[in-house]
Scaffold this motif. Sequence first.
Motif, PDB file in Angstrom:
ATOM      1  N   MET A   1       0.832  -1.208   0.000  1.00 51.29           N
ATOM      2  CA  MET A   1       0.000   0.000   0.000  1.00 51.29           C
ATOM      3  C   MET A   1       0.874   1.268   0.000  1.00 51.29           C
ATOM      4  O   MET A   1       0.417   2.324  -0.375  1.00 51.29           O
ATOM      5  N   GLN A   2       2.096   1.163   0.459  1.00 49.24           N
ATOM      6  CA  GLN A   2       2.994   2.331   0.559  1.00 49.24           C
ATOM      7  C   GLN A   2       4.162   2.206  -0.418  1.00 49.24           C
ATOM      8  O   GLN A   2       4.559   1.092  -0.738  1.00 49.24           O
ATOM      9  N   ALA A   3       4.707   3.358  -0.809  1.00 48.95           N
ATOM     10  CA  ALA A   3       5.887   3.355  -1.689  1.00 48.95           C
ATOM     11  C   ALA A   3       7.007   2.543  -1.049  1.00 48.95           C
ATOM     12  O   ALA A   3       7.247   2.673   0.148  1.00 48.95           O
ATOM     13  N   PRO A   4       7.669   1.689  -1.842  1.00 48.70           N
ATOM     14  CA  PRO A   4       8.735   0.854  -1.265  1.00 48.70           C
ATOM     15  C   PRO A   4      10.033   1.649  -1.044  1.00 48.70           C
ATOM     16  O   PRO A   4      10.206   2.723  -1.613  1.00 48.70           O
ATOM     17  N   GLN A   5      10.916   1.100  -0.224  1.00 43.01           N
ATOM     18  CA  GLN A   5      12.272   1.646  -0.105  1.00 43.01           C
ATOM     19  C   GLN A   5      12.978   1.400  -1.428  1.00 43.01           C
ATOM     20  O   GLN A   5      12.741   0.376  -2.063  1.00 43.01           O
ATOM     21  N   LEU A   6      13.849   2.294  -1.826  1.00 44.02           N
ATOM     22  CA  LEU A   6      14.559   2.104  -3.098  1.00 44.02           C
ATOM     23  C   LEU A   6      15.860   1.359  -2.871  1.00 44.02           C
ATOM     24  O   LEU A   6      16.549   1.582  -1.871  1.00 44.02           O
ATOM     25  N   ALA A   7      16.170   0.483  -3.822  1.00 43.92           N
ATOM     26  CA  ALA A   7      17.348  -0.372  -3.666  1.00 43.92           C
ATOM     27  C   ALA A   7      18.641   0.453  -3.625  1.00 43.92           C
ATOM     28  O   ALA A   7      19.616   0.051  -3.003  1.00 43.92           O
ATOM     29  N   ASP A   8      18.653   1.630  -4.303  1.00 41.23           N
ATOM     30  CA  ASP A   8      19.891   2.420  -4.332  1.00 41.23           C
ATOM     31  C   ASP A   8      20.012   3.344  -3.114  1.00 41.23           C
ATOM     32  O   ASP A   8      20.800   4.303  -3.132  1.00 41.23           O
ATOM     33  N   ASN A   9      19.236   3.067  -2.041  1.00 39.77           N
ATOM     34  CA  ASN A   9      19.291   3.857  -0.802  1.00 39.77           C
ATOM     35  C   ASN A   9      18.892   5.308  -0.962  1.00 39.77           C
ATOM     36  O   ASN A   9      19.272   6.147  -0.167  1.00 39.77           O
ATOM     37  N   ASN A  10      18.136   5.606  -2.009  1.00 39.57           N
ATOM     38  CA  ASN A  10      17.613   6.952  -2.205  1.00 39.57           C
ATOM     39  C   ASN A  10      16.378   7.077  -1.311  1.00 39.57           C
ATOM     40  O   ASN A  10      15.333   6.524  -1.623  1.00 39.57           O
ATOM     41  N   ALA A  11      16.513   7.792  -0.191  1.00 36.52           N
ATOM     42  CA  ALA A  11      15.395   7.874   0.764  1.00 36.52           C
ATOM     43  C   ALA A  11      14.200   8.584   0.126  1.00 36.52           C
ATOM     44  O   ALA A  11      14.358   9.656  -0.468  1.00 36.52           O
ATOM     45  N   VAL A  12      13.028   7.947   0.228  1.00 34.31           N
ATOM     46  CA  VAL A  12      11.818   8.519  -0.387  1.00 34.31           C
ATOM     47  C   VAL A  12      11.163   9.469   0.621  1.00 34.31           C
ATOM     48  O   VAL A  12      10.352   9.060   1.440  1.00 34.31           O
ATOM     49  N   THR A  13      11.560  10.750   0.592  1.00 34.26           N
ATOM     50  CA  THR A  13      11.010  11.732   1.541  1.00 34.26           C
ATOM     51  C   THR A  13       9.916  12.554   0.856  1.00 34.26           C
ATOM     52  O   THR A  13       9.863  12.620  -0.377  1.00 34.26           O
ATOM     53  N   ARG A  14       9.070  13.191   1.663  1.00 35.89           N
ATOM     54  CA  ARG A  14       7.986  14.026   1.124  1.00 35.89           C
ATOM     55  C   ARG A  14       8.548  15.117   0.202  1.00 35.89           C
ATOM     56  O   ARG A  14       8.052  15.348  -0.894  1.00 35.89           O
ATOM     57  N   ASP A  15       9.608  15.801   0.650  1.00 34.38           N
ATOM     58  CA  ASP A  15      10.169  16.910  -0.147  1.00 34.38           C
ATOM     59  C   ASP A  15      10.707  16.409  -1.488  1.00 34.38           C
ATOM     60  O   ASP A  15      10.572  17.072  -2.513  1.00 34.38           O
ATOM     61  N   LYS A  16      11.311  15.223  -1.463  1.00 32.18           N
ATOM     62  CA  LYS A  16      11.864  14.667  -2.712  1.00 32.18           C
ATOM     63  C   LYS A  16      10.734  14.254  -3.658  1.00 32.18           C
ATOM     64  O   LYS A  16      10.792  14.472  -4.867  1.00 32.18           O
ATOM     65  N   ILE A  17       9.675  13.664  -3.084  1.00 32.48           N
ATOM     66  CA  ILE A  17       8.534  13.253  -3.911  1.00 32.48           C
ATOM     67  C   ILE A  17       7.904  14.485  -4.568  1.00 32.48           C
ATOM     68  O   ILE A  17       7.616  14.490  -5.776  1.00 32.48           O
ATOM     69  N   ASP A  18       7.707  15.558  -3.784  1.00 32.08           N
ATOM     70  CA  ASP A  18       7.075  16.774  -4.327  1.00 32.08           C
ATOM     71  C   ASP A  18       7.920  17.375  -5.448  1.00 32.08           C
ATOM     72  O   ASP A  18       7.399  17.796  -6.483  1.00 32.08           O
ATOM     73  N   LEU A  19       9.236  17.408  -5.224  1.00 31.03           N
ATOM     74  CA  LEU A  19      10.125  17.939  -6.275  1.00 31.03           C
ATOM     75  C   LEU A  19      10.074  17.023  -7.506  1.00 31.03           C
ATOM     76  O   LEU A  19       9.955  17.502  -8.652  1.00 31.03           O
TER      77      LEU A  19
END
Length: 347
Positions: free
Chosen positions: A39-57
């Motif tokens: 139901m939620q976005a998965p962690q990325l294999a390349d350790n790119n943290a999926v943060t709110r600010d990054k998603i919005d950008l």
Amino acid sequence: MKRNQISLLALTALLAAPACADDAALREQAKGLFEVIPMQAPQLADNNAVTRDKIDLGAKLFFDPRMSKSGVFSCQSCHNVGMGGVDGLETSIGHGWQKGPRNAPTALNAVFNIAQFWDGRAPDLAAQAKGPVQAGVEMNNTADNLVATVKSMPGYVEAFAKAFPGQSDPVSFDNFALAVEAFEATLITPNSKFDQWLTGSDSAMSEDEKAGLKLFIDTGCASCHNGINIGGNGYYPFGVVEAPGAEILPAGDTGRFKVTKTASDEYVFRAGPLRNIALTAPYFHSGKVWDLKEAVSVMANSQLGAKLEDKQLDQIVAFLGTLTGEQPEVMHPILPARTTETPKPVQ
Ligand code: HEM
Ligand code: HEM
């Protein structure tokens, strides 16, 4: 009357019992082959943290046509998130109205594929995102021009600084790709009828859909289309038993051979991920097949040498329809205003 009621109840129970037993056995088998979309976005294999600010950008960048040299094409042009993540064209139209060589695969659930593109040449979404920006037939931009464009708009400079805190020079092509990747990680489609059934709801799929699933497994489709995306995780020749005609498999596109330069990889492609497949016609890397039933028939013949009956094809198509999940509702972001410093579009 009462006796009739009792016997009716007994009959219903009798009919229901084997159906449940069948469901349980089929579910066990299916659980060994497929996985549910979270139901939620998965962690990325390349350790790119999926943060709110990054998603919005990332969302802004995904929707911004100024990331292309002409100012015409954004990622959304070819991966329309309101249309199953595709453009619905045989092969994509890009810079200067050029027709590209391949059909655009969906950006939805792409985060779960082992590698990106029909030939798997990009290892992850961040590596992938740099491709279309610079591809002559897609966005025809350069990394330098993209960075200059982004740097010219204070709204973007601020958003990059927020998304990549503590970095001395956050506006970079690498960070562009990481932000787009984080946004794409949110483009997932959970809670499909199939996933509801797989997690225990017998009634989530009809009898025809379940029969289609059984055929999908027993005929051998699932030997290549499995895992969380029901494909997208292995490479196979297109035409294992019999190559389809050149109208579907054009001779010029040798697939993975161009990536590995190994003879055995000629006409080898990544097994198509089949999530939301009912929404993403036309089919195959050539985009030559518009009807899902025909695509299933082509696969049965070319990959398995199986001649399926009309009803069986319909049941497999019905099963494939249960792979349509909840589509991500993405609000079109407001994009930063251009300034006099922003490079002008060049058509
Ligand atoms: C492939 C995302 C721009 C057309 C892909 C894939 C992703 C993606 C994730 C791989 C999906 C998979 O393999 O299952 C993006 C992003 C873009 C962008 C983030 C913007 C930065 C475009 C544009 C076009 C386009 C503007 C059309 C002009 C295609 C095509 C492929 C593809 C044809 C398949 C290419 C191949 O397999 O060789 N894109 N895309 N994309 N995209 Fe895009
Ligand atoms: C593509 C279904 C069996 C490997 C596809 C597509 C569908 C499909 C609908 C198109 C995906 C798209 O355009 O996005 C099926 C069904 C099968 C079956 C219903 C069983 C009857 C197999 C098997 C293999 C396989 C057994 C491996 C030996 C592939 C590959 C592609 C593909 C490599 C990509 C073809 C291309 O380059 O265009 N499959 N498939 N499939 N499938 Fe299957």
